[in-house]
Scaffold this active site. Structure first.
Site, PDB file in Angstrom:
ATOM      1  N   GLU A  56       2.179  -6.664  -5.230  1.00  0.00           N
ATOM      2  CA  GLU A  56       2.083  -5.627  -6.136  1.00  0.00           C
ATOM      3  C   GLU A  56       3.112  -5.028  -6.742  1.00  0.00           C
ATOM      4  OE1 GLU A  56      -1.294  -2.426  -7.330  1.00  0.00           O
ATOM      5  OE2 GLU A  56      -2.177  -4.362  -6.589  1.00  0.00           O
ATOM      6  N   ASP A 114       0.879  -1.164   0.051  1.00  0.00           N
ATOM      7  CA  ASP A 114      -0.132  -0.111  -0.033  1.00  0.00           C
ATOM      8  C   ASP A 114       0.696   1.187   0.043  1.00  0.00           C
ATOM      9  OD1 ASP A 114      -2.519  -1.723   0.557  1.00  0.00           O
ATOM     10  OD2 ASP A 114      -1.436  -2.180   2.440  1.00  0.00           O
TER      11      ASP A 114
END
Ligand code: TRH
Length: 377
Positions: free
Chosen positions: A273, A17
């Site tokens: 990610e 994040d």
């Protein structure tokens, strides 16, 4: 006047994040001249990849970004021209009121998770909910034309290529991490979640005809590494050899240094990610440990990426990649797919470079966001 942006980051777990939003914030400032406030609820996670962060401060400047601690008690603050809620995080209620109170309503976007699934193209830039006249939009990063693309800084691939062509620069960089591989050793970086399949892979690496130097940044996979080695309490700096395999634990480094580590390695095992995308920009074969989701829906995401990534490979090379990635993500037997992969290494290497160049044909994510804002106003 350049637009002002507010990016909201709620750290759910791990580093993805903050990794993504920090990278985006810096790029918007450096390449697009935007004024960016980055609101982060967990400065400790941020500190791991940006050690100059002072976790006690409510506000600080880092690389041109106005970094704010996202407090429980929301301070009265005017809303920006562009508001990015990363990964569907919920904005503070008072901030939503401030967005609605603006004379010109802001562009409000949800920056979504990265997926190669084909439905992403149809949902990218679609309107989502509305709050008091302020429209929210979906913004999807992705690999396919028609998505928001991937985060990629200007000049990244040129920098990477120059570094990969400079054996001295690589040696010096590795030395700063205390890494001194034996000649012709295969360098592999390993950043992954816990994985019971690791032992089988390490077994085959340790009995291989070629030496492997495995570089493991401190993190969640370390427990499995320790179990296989039969060692406890491994920390950064630890080096252990078993047959042809040397295992070395590295410190968690800054994002820029992590890139360089990926550029040095023949194969990068990555996760989540952001590291997954960075391994693609490294132009080298990779192994993705996807973030696990309920009801195994992550396996659909994995298949969608594999379908796209392996489309241009020969059938047997494709089979090897699929078997290797699926074994890793189901904690299966890694030995056989690893051997299959070896038989196709030159093809896989060339393919990793082509894939990287192909992905770089799309506008990068920061540029795509700016373009969306410009077309929206
Ligand atoms: O840490 P991750 O697993 O992060 C995420 C989160 O779990 C998130 O909730 C989830 O939604 C997402 O995965 C899919 O993996 P990721 O995304 O690769 O983030 C790691 C970041 O850490 C990335 O920005 C690279 C950085 N990094 C460093 O800066 N230095 C290092 O030494 C290493 C190993 C990583």
């Amino acid at each position: 006047m350049k637009a002002r942006w507010d990016i909201f980051c709620s750290v759910v777990d791990n580093y993805g994040d903050i990794g993504v939003t920090w990278r985006l914030a810096r790029q918007l400032v450096a390449e697009h001249g935007c004024g960016v406030r980055l609101w982060v609820d967990d400065l400790r996670a941020f500190e791991r990849m940006c050690p100059q962060i002072d976790v006690s401060l409510e506000q600080q400047w880092q690389e041109g970004v106005d970094v704010r601690h996202w407090p429980c008690e929301w301070p009265a603050t005017a809303a920006a021209d562009v508001v990015v809620a990363a990964f569907a995080c919920q904005l503070p209620a008072d901030y939503m009121q401030a967005m609605a109170a603006r004379e010109r309503t802001p562009l409000w976007m949800n920056l979504d998770y990265l997926s190669a699934e084909d439905w992403v193209v149809g949902c990218h830039r679609l309107p989502s909910v509305k709050f008091k006249g302020v429209q929210k939009y979906f913004f999807f990063p992705g690999f396919r034309p028609g998505t928001g693309g991937l985060l990629r800084e200007a000049g990244l691939l040129q920098q990477r290529q120059a570094f990969q062509e400079d054996a001295n620069a690589q040696r010096q960089f590795l030395q700063t991490l205390g890494v001194f591989p034996v000649a012709d050793a295969r360098l592999i970086s390993l950043f992954a979640y816990e994985n019971a399949g690791l032992g089988g892979w390490l077994d085959v690496l340790s009995t291989d005809g070629r030496a492997t130097h495995l570089l493991v940044p401190e993190g969640r996979i370390l427990g499995d590494v320790q179990r296989w080695l039969g060692e406890e309490g491994l920390t950064a700096g630890a080096v252990h050899q078993r047959g042809a395999l040397t295992v070395q634990v590295l410190p968690f480094v800054r994002q820029g240094q992590y890139d360089q580590l990926l550029w040095c390695c023949e194969l990068n095992a990555v996760r989540g990610e952001d590291s997954f995308v960075r391994a693609q920009w490294a132009g080298r074969p990779l192994l993705w440990h996807i973030y696990r989701q309920d009801e195994d829906i992550h396996l659909d995401k994995l298949d969608a990426f594999l379908e796209l990534y392996t489309a241009a490979l020969s059938p047997t090379a494709k089979e090897a990649v699929v078997a290797f990635w699926q074994a890793w993500n189901t904690e299966g037997d890694m030995a056989r797919p690893w051997k299959m992969l070896q038989a196709h290494w030159p093809e896989l290497n060339g393919h990793a470079q082509n894939w990287c160049l192909e992905q770089a044909l799309q506008a990068d994510l920061a540029t795509a966001l700016v373009q969306f804002y410009e077309s929206w106003i």
